[in-house]
Design an enzyme around this catalytic site. Structure first.
Site, short mmCIF file in Angstrom:
data_model
loop_
_atom_site.label_atom_id
_atom_site.label_comp_id
_atom_site.label_asym_id
_atom_site.label_seq_id
_atom_site.Cartn_x
_atom_site.Cartn_y
_atom_site.Cartn_z
N ARG A 103 30.77 58.64 23.22
CA ARG A 103 30.85 58.19 24.94
C ARG A 103 32.03 59.55 25.15
O ARG A 103 33.81 59.04 24.66
CB ARG A 103 31.87 56.95 25.17
CG ARG A 103 32.14 56.76 26.48
CD ARG A 103 32.89 55.50 26.71
NE ARG A 103 32.94 55.20 28.15
CZ ARG A 103 32.29 54.94 29.31
NH1 ARG A 103 31.08 54.69 28.77
NH2 ARG A 103 33.05 54.24 30.18
N HIS A 130 24.63 59.23 31.79
CA HIS A 130 24.95 57.71 30.90
C HIS A 130 22.84 56.99 31.17
O HIS A 130 22.82 56.49 31.88
CB HIS A 130 25.68 57.53 32.34
CG HIS A 130 26.27 55.82 31.53
ND1 HIS A 130 26.19 55.28 29.92
CD2 HIS A 130 26.98 54.80 32.28
CE1 HIS A 130 26.24 54.82 30.12
NE2 HIS A 130 27.61 54.61 31.40
N GLN A 133 22.92 53.47 30.17
CA GLN A 133 23.00 52.51 31.65
C GLN A 133 21.32 52.70 32.50
O GLN A 133 21.25 51.56 33.00
CB GLN A 133 24.20 52.65 32.87
CG GLN A 133 24.49 52.29 33.71
CD GLN A 133 24.46 51.11 33.32
OE1 GLN A 133 25.80 50.89 33.10
NE2 GLN A 133 24.04 50.07 33.99
N ASP A 220 28.08 53.16 42.61
CA ASP A 220 28.93 53.82 41.39
C ASP A 220 30.30 53.41 42.33
O ASP A 220 30.48 53.38 43.56
CB ASP A 220 28.63 54.27 40.97
CG ASP A 220 29.49 54.63 39.35
OD1 ASP A 220 30.27 53.32 39.35
OD2 ASP A 220 29.05 55.85 38.73
N CYS A 260 27.03 49.78 38.05
CA CYS A 260 26.96 49.53 37.03
C CYS A 260 28.39 49.21 36.10
O CYS A 260 28.92 49.75 35.19
CB CYS A 260 26.81 51.33 36.02
SG CYS A 260 27.65 52.67 37.03
N ARG A 288 22.45 45.73 28.77
CA ARG A 288 23.05 46.71 28.82
C ARG A 288 23.13 46.53 26.74
O ARG A 288 22.38 47.11 26.13
CB ARG A 288 24.58 47.04 28.72
CG ARG A 288 25.10 47.98 29.95
CD ARG A 288 24.34 49.11 30.24
NE ARG A 288 24.93 50.13 28.88
CZ ARG A 288 26.03 50.71 28.25
NH1 ARG A 288 26.87 50.51 30.67
NH2 ARG A 288 26.40 51.43 27.93
#
Length: 301
Positions: A103, A130, A133, A220, A260, A288
């Site tokens: 990450r 991502h 996700q 988001d 998310c 997830r």
């Protein structure tokens, strides 16, 4: 050949559908209290340049529940923080672990890890994409809508999550409308890749037009990590793009609302929406875990 997951475009349509189907099976097993040692004696290196709640916990729990082990490696816990190259780090970790999840701030960092790794590298988030996700999101949409004959309206910043969803729309064939303020559109390279493959993606600056006929509304945060200096400018630009009750009423009656997380309540989304009957936000968060279990199984085993 080693298979990496750096971009959602690294997966074919069949591979995405296979991961979703496997995730559904793993989710069902967990709900019945069935845990199998699919990854016994396997280890995952989790490299974090950026902090996380869902990414860290879901990957660590995923490995534990499948009989494996996950190692949390903060940037400054590694010699990366003292100048060791990304390439050398990848070469060394490859000798120890079965896969690497990273990450990171820059997409080039995770791409560089993959270029020099002999084990699968998974993009746990970068500034460009991502994909983990997005796989959880697709699992959630499949659960709630039965498939991908949908229109998804993205409202807000054309960020990394938006980029990955645009790529997924090109691969799976669903329609997307993307409403952003001027200057905050999705990545041009991502759009070009998607449109060349027949994606039905429309960019606009009107959130009400974007959600018209939408099966899914997705938003988001307006200010992501590393953009704190732009916060005041962004708050002003994005204020008309808040996902609130009025906006939700402009979509289909059975629309689902996605985010998310983490959410800045009262900014990009209101409390009554994120906690309301249309919200599937916390189902997304749970998924997830299941989607990443499926990714780990497919890449490692």
């Amino acid at each position: 050949m080693v298979k990496h997951l750096i971009s959602i475009s690294d997966l074919t349509r069949d591979e995405i559908l296979d991961i979703i189907e496997l995730a559904e099976r793993l989710k069902d097993e967990r709900s019945r209290g069935v845990f199998r040692d699919y990854l016994k004696n396997r280890s995952l290196a989790m490299v974090f340049e950026l902090p996380s709640t869902r990414t860290r916990v879901s990957f660590e729990v995923a490995m534990t529940e499948m009989g494996g082990h996950a190692l949390y490696l903060g940037w400054n816990d590694l010699q990366l923080g003292r100048g060791e190259t990304i390439a050398d780090t990848a070469r060394v970790l490859s000798r120890y672990v079965s896969a690497i999840m990273a990450r990171v701030r820059s997409h080039e960092t995770v791409a560089e890890l993959a270029r020099h790794s002999d084990v699968p590298v998974i993009n746990g988030l970068s500034n460009l994409e991502h994909p983990c996700q997005t796989l959880a999101d697709l699992l959630t949409i499949k659960e709630k809508k039965g498939g991908f004959d949908i229109k998804l309206a993205w409202v807000g910043d054309g960020n990394n999550v938006c980029n990955s969803m645009i790529l997924a729309s090109a691969i799976l064939g669903f329609e997307m409308s993307v409403a952003t303020p001027k200057g905050f559109e999705p990545n041009e390279g991502v759009l070009k890749w998607a449109l060349e493959r027949g994606a039905r993606v429309e960019l606009m600056n009107d959130p009400l037009a974007a959600v018209s006929g939408a099966d899914v509304i997705y938003t988001d945060v307006w200010t992501s990590m590393g953009q704190e200096a732009e916060r005041e400018e962004r708050l002003k630009a994005f204020r008309p793009f808040q996902v609130n009750a009025r906006l939700v009423e402009g979509a289909k009656d059975d629309v689902i609302v996605m985010h998310c997380l983490p959410a800045h309540r009262g900014e990009e989304i209101t409390d009554d929406v994120i906690d309301g009957s249309h919200s599937v936000v916390f189902d997304q968060a749970e998924n997830r875990l299941h989607a990443q279990k499926a990714v780990l199984l497919r890449l490692i085993s």
